[in-house]
Design a protein around this motif. Sequence first.
Motif, mmCIF file in Angstrom:
data_model
loop_
_atom_site.group_PDB
_atom_site.id
_atom_site.type_symbol
_atom_site.label_atom_id
_atom_site.label_comp_id
_atom_site.label_asym_id
_atom_site.label_seq_id
_atom_site.Cartn_x
_atom_site.Cartn_y
_atom_site.Cartn_z
ATOM 1 N N LEU A 585 11.267 -15.819 -1.064
ATOM 2 C CA LEU A 585 10.083 -14.401 -0.494
ATOM 3 C C LEU A 585 9.523 -14.884 0.759
ATOM 4 O O LEU A 585 8.704 -14.326 1.078
ATOM 5 N N LYS A 586 9.601 -16.273 1.513
ATOM 6 C CA LYS A 586 8.381 -16.698 2.173
ATOM 7 C C LYS A 586 6.989 -16.735 2.191
ATOM 8 O O LYS A 586 6.359 -15.687 3.701
ATOM 9 N N GLY A 587 6.602 -16.842 1.292
ATOM 10 C CA GLY A 587 5.149 -17.568 0.784
ATOM 11 C C GLY A 587 4.470 -15.667 0.733
ATOM 12 O O GLY A 587 3.198 -15.946 0.231
ATOM 13 N N LYS A 588 4.953 -14.957 0.478
ATOM 14 C CA LYS A 588 3.919 -13.983 0.852
ATOM 15 C C LYS A 588 3.719 -13.667 -0.722
ATOM 16 O O LYS A 588 2.078 -13.457 -0.726
ATOM 17 N N PRO A 589 3.503 -13.978 -2.117
ATOM 18 C CA PRO A 589 2.870 -14.206 -3.197
ATOM 19 C C PRO A 589 2.361 -15.174 -3.218
ATOM 20 O O PRO A 589 1.435 -15.540 -4.569
ATOM 21 N N PHE A 590 2.000 -16.056 -2.617
ATOM 22 C CA PHE A 590 1.635 -17.617 -3.075
ATOM 23 C C PHE A 590 0.256 -17.791 -1.626
ATOM 24 O O PHE A 590 -0.408 -17.436 -0.752
ATOM 25 N N THR A 591 -0.994 -18.090 -2.545
ATOM 26 C CA THR A 591 -1.521 -18.706 -1.912
ATOM 27 C C THR A 591 -2.354 -20.036 -1.744
ATOM 28 O O THR A 591 -2.509 -20.333 -3.032
ATOM 29 N N ALA A 592 -2.274 -21.408 -1.305
ATOM 30 C CA ALA A 592 -2.304 -22.898 -0.881
ATOM 31 C C ALA A 592 -3.932 -22.367 -1.071
ATOM 32 O O ALA A 592 -4.492 -22.256 0.303
ATOM 33 N N HIS A 593 -4.522 -23.746 -1.228
ATOM 34 C CA HIS A 593 -5.568 -24.169 -1.700
ATOM 35 C C HIS A 593 -5.665 -25.838 -1.126
ATOM 36 O O HIS A 593 -7.136 -25.543 -1.292
ATOM 37 N N VAL A 594 -4.521 -26.164 -1.136
ATOM 38 C CA VAL A 594 -4.709 -27.250 -0.211
ATOM 39 C C VAL A 594 -3.673 -27.594 1.385
ATOM 40 O O VAL A 594 -3.627 -27.207 1.311
ATOM 41 N N SER A 595 -3.765 -28.585 1.407
ATOM 42 C CA SER A 595 -3.044 -29.014 3.199
ATOM 43 C C SER A 595 -2.732 -30.459 2.957
ATOM 44 O O SER A 595 -2.541 -30.815 1.991
ATOM 45 N N GLN A 596 -1.518 -30.370 3.608
ATOM 46 C CA GLN A 596 -0.972 -31.655 3.875
ATOM 47 C C GLN A 596 -1.185 -32.940 3.525
ATOM 48 O O GLN A 596 -2.842 -32.739 4.861
ATOM 49 N N GLY A 597 -2.183 -34.016 3.112
ATOM 50 C CA GLY A 597 -2.442 -34.793 2.922
ATOM 51 C C GLY A 597 -3.777 -35.275 2.214
ATOM 52 O O GLY A 597 -4.715 -36.277 2.595
ATOM 53 N N ASP A 598 -4.335 -33.508 1.863
ATOM 54 C CA ASP A 598 -5.571 -34.169 1.320
ATOM 55 C C ASP A 598 -5.227 -35.015 -0.747
ATOM 56 O O ASP A 598 -4.469 -35.207 -0.862
ATOM 57 N N HIS A 599 -6.754 -35.581 -0.831
ATOM 58 C CA HIS A 599 -6.835 -35.970 -2.175
ATOM 59 C C HIS A 599 -7.483 -35.213 -2.914
ATOM 60 O O HIS A 599 -7.820 -34.472 -2.495
ATOM 61 N N VAL A 600 -6.908 -35.545 -4.362
ATOM 62 C CA VAL A 600 -6.557 -34.377 -5.254
ATOM 63 C C VAL A 600 -7.091 -34.871 -6.725
ATOM 64 O O VAL A 600 -6.701 -35.403 -6.825
ATOM 65 N N LYS A 601 -7.850 -34.343 -7.554
ATOM 66 C CA LYS A 601 -8.567 -34.289 -8.281
ATOM 67 C C LYS A 601 -8.052 -33.445 -9.950
ATOM 68 O O LYS A 601 -7.378 -32.631 -9.523
ATOM 69 N N GLN A 602 -7.309 -34.279 -10.666
ATOM 70 C CA GLN A 602 -6.831 -33.756 -11.827
ATOM 71 C C GLN A 602 -7.700 -32.508 -12.502
ATOM 72 O O GLN A 602 -8.843 -32.685 -12.604
ATOM 73 N N GLY A 603 -6.916 -31.623 -12.378
ATOM 74 C CA GLY A 603 -7.235 -30.268 -12.529
ATOM 75 C C GLY A 603 -8.457 -29.467 -10.951
ATOM 76 O O GLY A 603 -8.897 -28.236 -11.744
ATOM 77 N N GLN A 604 -7.942 -30.013 -10.412
ATOM 78 C CA GLN A 604 -8.109 -29.217 -9.180
ATOM 79 C C GLN A 604 -7.354 -27.957 -8.551
ATOM 80 O O GLN A 604 -6.284 -28.001 -8.667
ATOM 81 N N LEU A 605 -7.314 -27.363 -7.993
ATOM 82 C CA LEU A 605 -6.857 -25.983 -8.196
ATOM 83 C C LEU A 605 -6.015 -25.922 -6.719
ATOM 84 O O LEU A 605 -6.635 -26.164 -5.925
#
Length: 654
Positions: A585-605
């Motif tokens: 699908l080459k990314g069409k239906p997806f929207t990313a809210h993080v990038s490589q290297g980001d630190h995330v917390k449980q429950g973060q979108l």
Amino acid sequence: MDYSEVARSIVKAVGGKQNIRSLTHCVTRLRFYLKDEQKASDTAVKDIDGVLGVNHQSGQYQIIIGNGVGTYYDNIMALGGIQAANADTTSDAAEDETKGHTNLFDTFANFISSCMSPLIPALIGGGMMKVIVILLPLIHVLSTNSQTYKILAIFGDAPFYFLPVMLAFTAANYFKVSQILAVVIAGIMIHPDFLAMVNAAKPVHFIGIPVTLFNYSSSVIPILMVVWAMKYIEKGLKRVIPNSIKSIALPLLEIFIMGFLALIVIGPIGSFAGKGLSAAILFIQSKVGWLAMSLMAAFMPLIVMTGMHWAFAPIFLAASVATPDSLILPAMLAANVAQGAASLAVAIRTKNEKTRQVAGAASISALLAGVTEPSLYGVTLKYRRPLYASMIAGGITGLFMGIVHLKAFAFAVPSFVALPQFMSNGQTQNFMFALIALVMSFVMSFVLTLVLGWDDGPETTSVPKQKSNLATNEPALALADDTGSNGTVTESETDSDTVSSGVRTTKRIYSPVQGELITMASIPDDTFAKGMLGKGCGIIPEDNHFYAPFDGTVETVFPTKHAIGLKSKTGIELLIHIGLDTVDLKGKPFTAHVSQGDHVKQGQLLMDADLKAIKAAGYDITTPLVVTNSKDFVEVTTSDKTQVSTQDPVLYII
């Protein structure tokens, strides 16, 4: 449980619809006829929810389910494109026989099992009705002279009296000959006028040839031999009869020839064979009955394990038409009760909650219904020593039953409920022996199971739901160290990554999305289902929003945004793959809210995915969660839940 999804998983695990010749089922197991058994994955099948075990027997790929097998069968057949094994154009097993694809014993066992399995519900129902007919007069509810009693007796006798007719139908299905004509031949053999000739005991001739007079009602072997011969007669007639008169001549000649053979040649041979078998069994019982009964009772679980107990049923039916059964049914009483008692002992003593649930249900099935597959595959065979305990108890009880010559007077699956099958007017002592045998088998198996013990893993308790702090944007407990001195799972109130030396530590991975939790083997993609990338699970999402399942780092966001790689603070590497083949699908239906290297917390979108658009494009939205470094851990297990939210653990990492 989503049975339709389980059905799809089973079909996929056995090699897909294209690998299935036909399917039938008995009381506890699905019986597949596969084109190539090598394409079926035993491991994948065993991982499917509700499956107790797998057995390869007599050309069949058997999946042991238990009492609910009918529901699984119905859902598999509802998928379409799969032929029922009792239909006209089904199983090629008979063709395999002629081509030499199976050995002689497997061919015979497959034939008997295929003919007998569809009849089991009728025989069980009729047998239980006969038990009721025995019981009601003894407790003075009905008089044996009442019309109600006589009609109830007809209800119980009918499945057995018309056994040749039912076997004619199933045998005709197996050999791919005309079912209706086979039934007609069986009807000739038990026609009231013919039976009147038999009862009159006067010489009878047909076109000058003497007819051997036998009562074929309730018989087994004669009709099976007749239909086997019919396979060749029908094929020969089709070759020689001109097409212009085939519709008239074929049924006429087939009825005449097969009727002649049934009454003059094959039927008598089959009857003599049945009498010979009966005489042989009676001889063994008269000489070493104690040994035969003891061995049969002890090894009955192994016979059940191979699925041959119902294949043997017609043989023992044939041997016990004229006399009560003093071998197979008493042996099954000892074995069934022993299996149930062993499972009950495990259910009472175990500290593993899941084992307790399985063993408790299995014990009820064995003790009350006489169905032992759940006990055998879910408990005793699984833990070995309970199986040994039940076999020892069954063998000793069988020795007692052989010495006292215990008899069953009705064909029903022995259990607590069916115990009146050992009752008979004038033989009250027989019922007392049956009660003694039941108590012996139960007590010995129960006590021996406790003495021998078993190993079913550490104590487990239900894991409380995670305390959510999402409303205050504080990090929720993501990967708690669940540490216990004996490897048990306990609740921790910290998110410490410290692991005590010599102690097992259990980590939790929470669901990244709300939806239905399925096992890895149920994912309709071999790469994930076979664990090629690692262990894990699958989720069928019901929400477009995907959240971080633990505290950690974003290792990878694929350019097509269909997958994200994460690494927890404790070293767990997790791949979240949203949908199957969605890279296209080459990314069409997806929207990313993080990038490589980001630190995330449980429950973060992490990601939004338009599930409707994905499905509209023809793609499966099943989302695999894969621990890609599974080999670094002792075990990766999946939660027992079926519906999960982002506050529910879905994977436990030890």
